[in-house]
Design a protein around this motif. Structure first.
Motif, short mmCIF file in Angstrom:
data_model
loop_
_atom_site.label_atom_id
_atom_site.label_comp_id
_atom_site.label_asym_id
_atom_site.label_seq_id
_atom_site.Cartn_x
_atom_site.Cartn_y
_atom_site.Cartn_z
N LEU A 139 12.61 -0.30 -2.44
CA LEU A 139 11.96 0.50 -3.46
C LEU A 139 11.81 1.82 -2.38
O LEU A 139 12.19 2.91 -3.15
N MET A 140 11.24 1.40 -1.36
CA MET A 140 10.93 2.76 -0.52
C MET A 140 12.30 3.35 -0.21
O MET A 140 12.22 4.74 -0.13
N LEU A 141 13.34 2.64 0.20
CA LEU A 141 14.55 3.21 0.51
C LEU A 141 15.01 4.09 -0.83
O LEU A 141 15.60 5.22 -0.74
N ALA A 142 14.93 3.43 -1.90
CA ALA A 142 15.54 4.03 -2.99
C ALA A 142 15.01 5.16 -3.31
O ALA A 142 15.49 6.37 -3.53
N MET A 143 13.44 5.35 -3.19
CA MET A 143 12.62 6.68 -3.39
C MET A 143 13.29 7.82 -2.38
O MET A 143 13.28 9.02 -2.71
N ILE B 269 0.91 -1.24 -0.04
CA ILE B 269 0.05 -0.12 -0.07
C ILE B 269 1.03 1.14 -0.04
O ILE B 269 0.82 2.01 -0.81
N GLY B 270 1.97 1.15 0.95
CA GLY B 270 2.75 2.41 0.90
C GLY B 270 3.40 2.67 -0.30
O GLY B 270 3.62 3.65 -0.79
N LEU B 271 4.06 1.53 -0.95
CA LEU B 271 4.37 1.84 -2.52
C LEU B 271 3.61 2.49 -3.16
O LEU B 271 3.82 3.34 -3.94
N GLY B 272 2.32 1.78 -3.38
CA GLY B 272 1.35 2.22 -4.28
C GLY B 272 0.93 3.98 -4.01
O GLY B 272 0.86 4.88 -4.76
N GLY C 109 3.96 5.94 -11.68
CA GLY C 109 3.43 4.86 -12.29
C GLY C 109 4.34 3.52 -12.03
O GLY C 109 3.83 2.41 -11.93
N ALA C 110 5.48 3.75 -12.01
CA ALA C 110 6.52 2.40 -11.80
C ALA C 110 6.13 2.04 -10.35
O ALA C 110 6.20 0.83 -10.40
N LEU C 111 6.11 2.83 -9.37
CA LEU C 111 6.08 2.19 -8.25
C LEU C 111 4.66 1.51 -7.91
O LEU C 111 4.58 0.56 -7.27
N ALA C 112 3.79 2.18 -8.54
CA ALA C 112 2.33 1.53 -8.45
C ALA C 112 2.40 0.06 -9.14
O ALA C 112 1.66 -0.79 -8.63
N ALA C 113 3.07 0.07 -10.43
CA ALA C 113 3.25 -1.35 -10.88
C ALA C 113 3.76 -2.40 -10.05
O ALA C 113 3.36 -3.35 -10.04
N ALA C 114 4.80 -1.88 -9.30
CA ALA C 114 5.61 -2.82 -8.54
C ALA C 114 4.77 -3.15 -7.42
O ALA C 114 4.46 -4.45 -7.25
N ALA C 115 3.62 -2.39 -7.00
CA ALA C 115 2.86 -2.96 -5.90
C ALA C 115 1.96 -3.80 -6.55
O ALA C 115 1.74 -4.77 -5.82
#
Ligand SMILES: Nc1ncnc2c1ncn2[C@@H]1O[C@H](COP(=O)(O)OP(=O)(O)O)[C@@H](O)[C@H]1O
Ligand SMILES: [Mg+2]
Lengths: 239, 320, 297
Positions: free
Chosen positions: C161-165, C16-19, C207-213
């Motif tokens: 991914l969150m850390l990268a962000m 959820i956080g990623l999205g 968009g990319a992060l939502a796709a990952a989620a």
């Protein structure tokens, strides 16, 4: 040598409603031109039109001979025009160092650190607060940061909209002294001010804008001494 | 021939029930600038309440008081108004998009309740045998259809006139002023939240009434009827007709319901059985694209708000 | 029991956080609530399914149910979904922004959401899909504490991914420029930043992060046309909980929502899971509309 030149500038927020109605100005390197005028005269609008934030309906703006009219706002700093708006002139959520880094990003990689260092040397107060969120700075420090941000890319022209607003007389004197220092370095400074007396003391020339037109123009000291002008436009604040 | 005529009656009846919901949304959005993404939720409340009140007792669901339909509709409006009062009191003072998110969440939650609170709602199977108005005429389809159409047309007309009066009244002017410039209107000493809440509640009551009327004309309701697609249809109707304009709202309802029914019939005729479900999906893609197209090409709808026609002309001129 | 709720809650909360990162970024930057954001997750998940199929059936990695093809497909799906987000902005939102009414954008996003979701349903049908038919192996982490290897890997990937962000936003010129434009677009222009470029970067990243989620959701649950739409309410709740525009806030908000959902399931039953985010959101709006972590209003 003339660096910035406005000819017949007409600008406003909505089509058909000009706020600046045909202004001619020219500004040389090393010179401080003070733009005075009553509230609502269009001073801020003129400054914003110069920066590309307000549409220009007619006239020309040239910097070192090149027209700025077709240059979008975000590219004007690259053409040598720095602008410090009156309010919201720092990124409050970013640290002092980040505020400077954001503005330094248009410089070549190798020059960024040294320019940030130069700004911190010029404004020692900022160096001490470099990691602090800019929103937590005092009023004087904020103005210093806003000026440093606009100067970091070494613009030929620096325009400032009421940088002394809300500052104590001591801080006003300090800000104006800094601007003199900057002008001595060769930068052309356009200073919009309400604080007429203090500003005219550092001004080389002054222009009084009334209802979007230039009403008076002259050397700073001469305007101060003109009783007619003082009574009309420098009024209450002159005392 | 009678078949076609009675079908047209039924079509117009359903289109007008949508029209009532669109009128409610137009009061909220067109007049008061309130962005409600939970139309389906308020319609569901109205439908279930009307079904409980008017249907005969049944073991599969709660209620079944077999009371007159008029009571069912009144109860539906009250219940939807009550739900709107709760949601509105909580969120109307917040930013416009928070209202959107909250109403959306409320509708999703209500739909979940309809689906899962089986003892109350009959669960996924819903509630059947909801009595229709003029049931005594049921063996004469044309008379039955015409009577129902006359009923819903009369209800719609009353609401239309009432809303026209309301929006021209001082109350309506305050709403519009609030929508255009909250600070200025508030400085006149008008309590913005109270006016907005009133508009929101009245609009939701109309959506509840629309839900109740549909329940009564179809005779059957199920949770699937109250998915966000319903909200979306009502929005498309309003946007197409032109928000701020009650005539446009009704026109949008008829046009969109017509296109919706027609495209459904065509797809059903053209697609093989296995592709029917996908055909329905395609129809939603198309209606989504239509909405986007209308917003881009005619942001003020087919008719547009009367008072701002001149502004509209200037606006499109600029775009070109 | 508590530990199990935490494991399940944190895993779904991380997704959820990623999205929600992309949602809160576009919300903060363009100041409109994008109802189509959940569909990026759906598209990402289905695109990855196509990709994994195209890259062939390699053996699963270790105790996981999927192999390298899905990992590659994840990257491809993230890139393609970024393009989808950019295309949607160029075709719809950018034009509507010129009209200047943020709420019209919300209506349009509602329509776009329906169209995108229905397009997936049209192409793949309503029935659920799985990336693999293998049964996920359950690991016993401690007495009474179970998780699948898939869950743990997905959790780790989401956290990376969150850390990268976070690093992107705080340590890179692009990230600083994104924060600058989000706070004050005019001042950012004066500082030489082209806001249009930042808007594009934000759509692509979101968009990319939502796709990952979406892919992670597909790995741990299943793929359905409505998967992203059902994620929407939790995403909004996370973004508002964390304070609109705040990326760390969105991540923490996601975890709070995920844990609240997992904790509510034993109480209210799994069928009401989707309502939990709404209840938390409503409570939040009533008590602290600026978000738990004090973003801007
Ligand atoms: N954003 C704006 N939109 C429309 N009109 C504005 C805006 N900002 C200022 N104005 C109008 O422009 C005129 C000149 O304002 P301004 O340039 O701020 O004057 P000054 O800086 O000389 O006090 C005023 O009449 C003001 O109302
Ligand atoms: Mg001013």
């Amino acid at each position: 040598m003339t660096r910035l030149e406005l000819r017949g500038l007409v600008a406003g927020y909505e089509p058909g409603l000009p706020i600046v109605r045909g202004v001619d100005l020219s500004l040389a390197g090393g010179e401080i031109l003070v733009l005075l005028g009553p509230n609502g005269a269009g001073k801020s609008t003129l400054a914003k039109a110069l920066a590309g934030l307000v549409p220009v309906a007619a006239g020309t703006i040239t910097l070192d001979g090149a027209s700025l009219l077709d240059v979008p706002a975000h590219a004007r700093i690259r053409h040598g025009l720095g602008f410090v708006p009156q309010t919201h002139n720092i990124f409050a959520a970013l640290s002092v160092a980040e505020n400077l880094a954001v503005a330094a990003a248009i410089l070549p990689r190798a020059a960024r650190t040294s320019r940030i260092g130069a700004m911190l040397a010029m404004f020692p107060d900022l160096a001490a607060a470099r990691r602090r969120a800019a929103g937590l700075l005092s009023g004087g420090q904020r103005q210093m940061l806003a000026i440093a941000r606009a100067l970091i890319a070494s613009p030929a022209v620096l325009a400032l909209d009421e940088p002394s607003a809300g500052l104590s007389p001591k801080l006003v004197a300090m800000v104006l002294a800094k601007l003199r220092e900057i002008a001595v370095g060769g930068v052309a400074v356009l200073l919009v001010e309400q604080n007429a007396r203090a500003a005219l003391a550092v001004a080389d020339r002054a222009v009084i804008l009334v209802e979007g037109r230039v009403a008076h123009e002259g050397a700073g000291a001469a305007l101060l001494d003109d009783p007619h002008v003082a009574a009309l436009y420098l009024g209450g604040r002159a005392a | 021939m009678t078949g076609l005529a009675s079908y047209l009656c039924f079509f117009a009846t359903v289109a007008l029930t949508y029209g009532v919901a669109v009128l409610g949304l137009n009061l909220q959005w067109g007049a008061a600038g309130l962005f409600n993404v939970g139309v389906a939720g308020f319609a569901a409340v109205g439908a279930y309440v009307a079904a409980w009140i008017t249907a005969a007792p049944a073991p599969a669901h709660w209620g079944g008081f077999a009371l007159p339909i008029a009571l069912g509709w009144a109860g539906a409006m009250l219940a939807a108004a009550f739900a709107a009062a709760i949601v509105g009191a909580a969120t109307l003072r917040l930013r416009a998009d928070y209202l959107a998110i909250t109403t959306f969440g409320a509708a999703v939650t209500l739909q979940l309740v309809a689906l899962n609170a089986t003892a109350l709602t009959g669960g996924p199977f819903g509630i059947a045998f909801i009595p229709k108005p003029f049931e005594s005429l049921a063996d004469r389809p044309l008379a039955f259809g015409a009577a129902n159409l006359a009923l819903v047309a009369a209800v719609t007309a009353i609401i239309f006139v009432a809303l026209e009066r309301l929006t021209q009244s001082p109350w309506g002017r305050v709403l519009r002023a609030l929508r255009e410039d909250e600070a200025a209107a508030a400085s006149l000493g008008k309590a913005p939240d109270r006016f907005r809440l009133q508009a929101f509640v009245i609009g939701a009551a109309l959506m509840g009434l629309a839900g109740a009327m549909q329940a009564q004309f179809f005779g059957f309701i199920a949770p699937d009827n109250y998915l966000p697609v319903l909200t979306f249809q009502v929005w498309v109707m309003l946007v197409l007709g032109g928000s701020g304009n009650n005539r446009g709202a009704l026109l949008g309802a008829v046009v969109v319901w017509g296109l919706w029914t027609l495209s459904g019939t065509l797809l059903a005729a053209m697609l093989p059985g296995a592709w029917q479900a996908r055909g329905a999906a395609l129809r939603l893609v198309a209606i989504g694209a239509v909405l986007a197209g209308v917003l881009l090409a005619r942001p003020r709808g087919l008719i547009g708000e009367r008072a701002t026609v001149s502004r509209h002309v200037v606006h499109t001129g600029e775009q070109a | 029991m508590i530990g199990q709720i935490l494991i399940d809650g944190i895993t779904s909360g991380a997704m959820i956080g990623l999205g929600a990162i992309g949602l809160t970024l576009t919300y903060g930057l363009l100041r409109f609530a994008n109802f189509a954001h959940g569909e990026f997750a759906t598209w990402g998940a289905y695109l990855a399914m196509l990709g994994a199929g195209a890259f062939g059936g390699a053996a699963p990695i270790g105790a996981l149910t999927f192999g390298w093809p899905l990992v590659v497909a994840l990257m491809v799906a993230m890139a393609l979904t970024a393009l989808l987000a950019l295309a949607l902005d160029a075709a719809l939102f950018r034009r509507l922004r010129r009209h200047g009414n943020a709420i019209v954008l919300v209506i349009a996003s509602f329509g776009a959401s329906l169209a995108l979701r229905s397009a997936i349903e049209f192409a793949f049908g309503p029935e659920p899909y799985y990336y693999t038919t293998d049964i996920a192996m359950t690991l016993r982490l401690a007495p009474g504490l179970r998780a699948t290897a898939d869950q743990l890997v997905v959790l780790a990937a989401a956290l990376v991914l969150m850390l990268a962000m976070h690093v992107l936003l705080t340590r890179t010129p692009l990230g600083r420029a994104m924060r600058a434009v989000s706070e004050n677009p005019d001042l950012a222009r004066l500082a030489g930043i082209d806001p249009a470029r930042i808007v594009r970067a934000t759509w692509a990243i979101g968009g990319a992060l939502a796709a990952a989620a979406g892919v992670f959701l597909g790995v741990t649950v299943q793929l359905r046309p409505s998967m992203g739409f059902e994620l929407l309410l939790p995403l909004f709740a996370a973004a508002i909980l964390g304070g609109v525009g705040s990326v760390p806030g969105a991540m923490l908000g996601g975890l709070v929502i995920g844990i609240a959902e997992a904790a509510a399931v034993p109480l209210a039953g799994a069928q009401y899971r989707a309502a939990v985010a709404f209840v938390v959101l409503l409570a939040m709006l009533l008590v602290r509309p600026r978000g738990l972590f004090g973003g801007r209003e």
